[in-house]
Write a protein that holds these residues in place. Structure first.
Motif, short mmCIF file in Angstrom:
data_model
loop_
_atom_site.label_atom_id
_atom_site.label_comp_id
_atom_site.label_asym_id
_atom_site.label_seq_id
_atom_site.Cartn_x
_atom_site.Cartn_y
_atom_site.Cartn_z
N CYS A 124 0.79 -1.24 0.08
CA CYS A 124 0.03 -0.14 0.03
C CYS A 124 0.87 1.22 0.09
O CYS A 124 0.64 2.15 -0.83
N ALA A 125 1.92 1.28 0.89
CA ALA A 125 2.91 2.39 0.82
C ALA A 125 3.47 2.60 -0.44
O ALA A 125 3.74 3.86 -1.07
N ALA A 126 3.88 1.46 -0.97
CA ALA A 126 4.34 1.68 -2.52
C ALA A 126 3.54 2.25 -3.56
O ALA A 126 3.73 3.02 -4.31
N ALA A 130 3.63 5.47 -5.70
CA ALA A 130 3.39 5.61 -7.21
C ALA A 130 2.36 6.86 -7.54
O ALA A 130 2.66 7.36 -8.55
N VAL A 131 1.15 6.76 -7.02
CA VAL A 131 0.22 7.75 -7.32
C VAL A 131 1.02 9.08 -7.05
O VAL A 131 0.69 9.84 -7.99
N ALA A 132 1.63 9.31 -6.01
CA ALA A 132 2.05 10.68 -5.81
C ALA A 132 3.04 11.14 -6.88
O ALA A 132 3.31 12.35 -7.41
N GLY A 134 2.88 9.85 -9.90
CA GLY A 134 2.35 9.90 -11.00
C GLY A 134 2.48 8.76 -12.04
O GLY A 134 2.40 8.95 -13.12
N ASP A 135 2.89 7.72 -11.44
CA ASP A 135 3.55 6.54 -12.36
C ASP A 135 2.10 5.73 -12.25
O ASP A 135 2.09 4.71 -11.38
N MET A 136 1.35 5.92 -13.20
CA MET A 136 0.06 5.06 -13.22
C MET A 136 0.54 3.50 -13.61
O MET A 136 -0.21 2.73 -13.12
N ASP A 137 1.53 3.13 -14.26
CA ASP A 137 1.79 1.87 -14.71
C ASP A 137 2.26 1.09 -13.52
O ASP A 137 2.02 -0.01 -13.26
N ARG A 138 3.17 1.91 -12.65
CA ARG A 138 3.50 1.22 -11.22
C ARG A 138 2.35 0.95 -10.30
O ARG A 138 2.08 -0.02 -9.58
N SER A 139 1.53 1.87 -10.32
CA SER A 139 0.18 1.84 -9.47
C SER A 139 -0.52 0.72 -9.85
O SER A 139 -1.15 0.02 -8.86
N VAL A 140 -0.74 0.73 -11.17
CA VAL A 140 -1.65 -0.40 -11.38
C VAL A 140 -1.16 -1.90 -11.30
O VAL A 140 -1.77 -2.86 -10.60
N LEU A 142 1.05 -2.52 -8.71
CA LEU A 142 1.03 -2.77 -7.33
C LEU A 142 -0.40 -3.15 -6.86
O LEU A 142 -0.53 -3.99 -5.66
N ASN A 143 -1.47 -2.56 -7.47
CA ASN A 143 -2.73 -2.81 -7.27
C ASN A 143 -3.20 -4.35 -7.48
O ASN A 143 -3.66 -4.97 -6.54
#
Length: 225
Positions: A124-126, A130-132, A134-140, A142-143
């Motif tokens: 969740c922290a990671a 990623a959101v902060a 602006g890294d959408m690919d990484r956020s997805v 990690l989700n």
């Protein structure tokens, strides 16, 4: 053409040794589920074989298998195309995903210990970072990892296998929505972690149900205008 639509190096060359047929299949499936090969894309055997560094035979076999599983459409006299799911198909997949992951959250709440909570906290922290950034690919990515971890913590191998199959199919539709939701999605993950840590099965169930149903509600709201 494949070469015109993908950046250099986007398609990994298959390294030997190994079960070549299976590795070609897995590579193509990953390219489809991550939308590197987008719905409707014409899949030319010779081009795919060249990019992967293999002969056309394992590519042909992989495309036939992907067709059987519903990932690829084989059209007479036209060739192979990445399947374009209808919205009805996508809605059915989201429904099944909600059923599986809601039960996974309930089971995880009943059995997850400190190590599992710590692993979810780290993911969740990671994701928040990623959101902060602006890294959408990484956020997805990690989700996906976060939800997979919840399913793992449920401790039901049959549920995990089914959830993994559904997640792969949903990912093509869900990834853009995950990116758009950004901080809100990760805030819901934080709420879920708190419910799991408190061993609150009902709360975990309610949070996961609402969380996984959001893309479905969003689509229906758009349709109503």
């Amino acid at each position: 053409m494949l070469s015109a639509g993908l950046p250099q190096g986007a398609v990994p060359r298959i390294e030997r040794p190994g079960p070549l047929r299976e590795r070609v299949y897995e590579t193509l499936l990953e390219l489809i589920t991550t939308r590197s090969l987008r719905p409707g894309r014409h899949l030319v055997e010779s081009e795919l074989a060249g990019h992967l560094g293999v002969s056309r035979q394992p590519v042909r076999e992989a495309l036939q298998r992907l067709s059987t599983e519903g990932w690829v459409d084989l059209r007479p006299a036209q060739g192979a195309f990445v399947h374009e799911p209808t919205e009805a198909e996508a809605d059915q997949l989201r429904t099944v995903r909600t059923l599986l992951e809601t039960e996974a959250a309930r089971l995880a709440a009943a059995r997850t210990g400190p190590a599992g909570i710590s692993a979810l906290d780290a993911l969740c922290a990671a994701g928040e970072r990623a959101v902060a950034d602006g890294d959408m690919d990484r956020s997805v990515a990690l989700n996906t990892a976060f939800h997979a971890k919840v399913v793992e913590l449920a401790g039901n191998t049959v549920l995990a296998a089914l959830a993994g199959q559904v997640e792969r199919r949903v990912r093509r539709h869900h990834a853009p929505e995950t990116g758009r939701r950004g901080r809100q999605a990760w805030a819901e993950h934080r709420d879920l972690i708190a419910a799991l840590a408190g061993r609150d099965e009902q709360r975990a169930t309610d949070i996961m149900r609402a969380h996984t149903q959001h893309p479905r509600r969003t689509y229906r709201e758009r349709e109503r205008g």
